[in-house]
Design an enzyme around this catalytic site. Structure first.
Site, PDB file in Angstrom:
ATOM      1  N   ASP A  19       0.862  -1.191   0.000  1.00 42.15           N
ATOM      2  CA  ASP A  19       0.000   0.000   0.000  1.00 42.15           C
ATOM      3  C   ASP A  19       0.899   1.241   0.000  1.00 42.15           C
ATOM      4  O   ASP A  19       1.701   1.425   0.913  1.00 42.15           O
ATOM      5  CB  ASP A  19      -0.888  -0.046   1.260  1.00 42.15           C
ATOM      6  CG  ASP A  19      -1.828   1.146   1.371  1.00 42.15           C
ATOM      7  OD1 ASP A  19      -1.682   2.117   0.608  1.00 42.15           O
ATOM      8  OD2 ASP A  19      -2.712   1.099   2.247  1.00 42.15           O
ATOM      9  N   ASP A 114      -3.670   2.163  -5.421  1.00 37.69           N
ATOM     10  CA  ASP A 114      -2.379   2.152  -4.714  1.00 37.69           C
ATOM     11  C   ASP A 114      -2.190   0.924  -3.831  1.00 37.69           C
ATOM     12  O   ASP A 114      -1.322   0.908  -2.973  1.00 37.69           O
ATOM     13  CB  ASP A 114      -2.208   3.436  -3.899  1.00 37.69           C
ATOM     14  CG  ASP A 114      -2.793   3.336  -2.513  1.00 37.69           C
ATOM     15  OD1 ASP A 114      -3.833   2.677  -2.367  1.00 37.69           O
ATOM     16  OD2 ASP A 114      -2.193   3.912  -1.585  1.00 37.69           O
ATOM     17  N   GLU A 115      -2.985  -0.103  -4.044  1.00 38.76           N
ATOM     18  CA  GLU A 115      -2.958  -1.241  -3.129  1.00 38.76           C
ATOM     19  C   GLU A 115      -3.079  -2.556  -3.891  1.00 38.76           C
ATOM     20  O   GLU A 115      -3.927  -2.676  -4.761  1.00 38.76           O
ATOM     21  CB  GLU A 115      -4.154  -1.084  -2.179  1.00 38.76           C
ATOM     22  CG  GLU A 115      -4.032  -1.857  -0.903  1.00 38.76           C
ATOM     23  CD  GLU A 115      -5.194  -1.540   0.050  1.00 38.76           C
ATOM     24  OE1 GLU A 115      -5.535  -0.353   0.217  1.00 38.76           O
ATOM     25  OE2 GLU A 115      -5.761  -2.498   0.588  1.00 38.76           O
TER      26      GLU A 115
END
Ligand code: TTP
Ligand code: MG
Length: 396
Positions: A19, A114-115
């Site tokens: 993350d 973003d993960e």
């Protein structure tokens, strides 16, 4: 009796949850050295009705966080640098990060921009995490947090505990010592309403939940009770879903003042169609269904769908479909909000039987040029004439 470590080796997998830290704000600080070390807030304007998308860790010290109204963020942190954000650029950076992950494993589940979860052979997780952490910093100058464990749930909690800029592990045999003392908010998937419900019956820690009589939980949570208690015990058998793809892509605009001008509304729809077309093409996707969302002055909101004869990734086809829906359902002006969504996504570039027709070919060439410019400079730099005739109204 087999130990937990032996069982993990038998299952053969370790999970990493990667993350990025303060993602949009970090990209801004990376690309604008003058923002570094300062509170940076990405999101809606503090003078409008917008909300904070994210903020740098410097801004978090003032109590600013995602989803907070930007006006409130300004009160808490008057010196902050407010930025509208640039989704096209963040998406590109995100793809560069995911491309680094792919060097380490093909087993990746993308959760958000973003993960992502990564699966590695048992025993290799921590070393891979350290290497990924170093590579993303060296090549892209971005910091990220990686949680490592034997399943998705514990990897996610490990990352929450390690944030920011670190690699952290939380193994099943550590659940009792490290997870059980934590408050219920730390358990992913447990919303504030459930936390309150549990607090009322004296369950305030994850350990309490793990030890609670099952009947009691069933009374309050029905079918979810089993998953809930298993989570509190660190058990999670969900597999990675490597092919999970976005089910739909959408764009939506709320006008700061109700909009009565139909031409201006069409211009917004064109902008939305272009943006969706770009996102489809850059993801190698086409859409079967186009949906229009309209909110009228009295707040009544409708969505209407149209399924296309064949899936498309073409701006003009999306726009024309939107206009057909709009013409039928526009009702009486003014409008408060307009949104466009594409769903029924399939992968693969468009192969059109019309490819040889000059007009169609020209349109495709135009789209390719626009996409390249957008890739290069970020944001929509080239607009179709319709959008220039009537600039879209000011939005938050
Ligand atoms: P997150 O990973 O939740 O947040 P973050 O990366 O900014 O911060 P953290 O260090 O805590 O991981 O979300 C990733 C991006 O998604 C974030 O940079 C902005 C966007 N986002 C929104 O636009 N709205 C939201 O409410 C949230 C939570 C995120
Ligand atoms: Mg993040």
């Amino acid at each position: 009796m087999t130990t937990v470590r032996e069982r993990r080796a038998k299952d053969g997998l370790e999970i990493l949850l990667c993350d990025l830290d303060a993602f949009y704000a970090s990209v801004e600080q990376r690309d604008h050295p003058e923002y570094r070390g300062k509170p940076v807030i990405v999101g809606g304007s503090p003078t409008g009705r917008g909300v904070v998308s994210t903020c740098s860790y410097e801004a978090r010290q003032f109590g600013v966080h995602s989803a907070m109204p930007s006006a409130k963020a300004k009160q808490l942190c008057p010196g902050a640098i407010f930025l509208p954000g640039d989704m096209a650029r963040y998406r590109r950076v995100s793809e560069q990060v995911f491309a680094i992950y792919e060097r380490f494993t093909p087993d990746i589940e993308i959760v958000s921009i973003d993960e992502a979860y990564l699966a590695l052979p048992a025993g290799k997780g921590l070393a891979a995490a350290a290497e990924i952490h170093r590579t993303v910093w060296e090549e892209l100058n971005l910091s990220l947090t990686i949680g490592v464990s034997a399943n998705k749930l514990l990897a996610k909690i490990a990352s929450e505990l390690a944030k920011p800029d670190r690699v952290g592990a939380l193994w099943p045999e550590e659940v009792e010592a490290l997870l059980w003392p934590l408050s219920l908010e730390m358990l992913p998937g447990l919303g504030p309403a459930s936390v309150q419900k549990l607090n009322r019956i004296g369950i305030t820690t994850i350990g309490h939940l793990a030890a609670a009589p099952f009947d009691l939980l069933q009374k309050y949570f029905g079918k979810s009770a089993l998953t809930l208690q298993r989570s509190a015990r660190g058990i999670d058998e969900r597999p990675l879903e490597p092919f999970r793809e976005a089910k739909s892509i959408s764009e939506e605009k709320t006008f700061s003042m109700d909009l009565a001008d139909e031409e201006a509304l069409r211009a917004v729809l064109m902008a939305q169609a272009e943006s969706l077309g770009y996102r489809l093409r850059s993801g190698g996707l086409r859409a079967r269904t186009v949906s229009l969302k309209l909110r009228y002055a009295d707040f009544r909101t409708i969505t209407r769908d149209r399924t296309l004869p064949a899936p498309t990734d073409r701006d003009l086809e999306l726009y024309q479909t939107a206009i057909e829906l709009f013409t039928i359902h526009k009702g009486r002006p003014p409008w408060r909000l307009v949104g466009l969504r594409v769903s029924g996504l399939v992968s693969g570039q468009q192969i059109s039987i019309f490819d040889s027709l000059p007009a169609e070919k020209k349109e495709m060439e135009l789209e390719q040029v626009c996409d390249r410019l957008q890739d290069k400079y970020g944001g929509a730099v080239v607009y179709r004439a319709r959008r220039l005739l009537k600039p879209p109204p000011e939005i938050d």
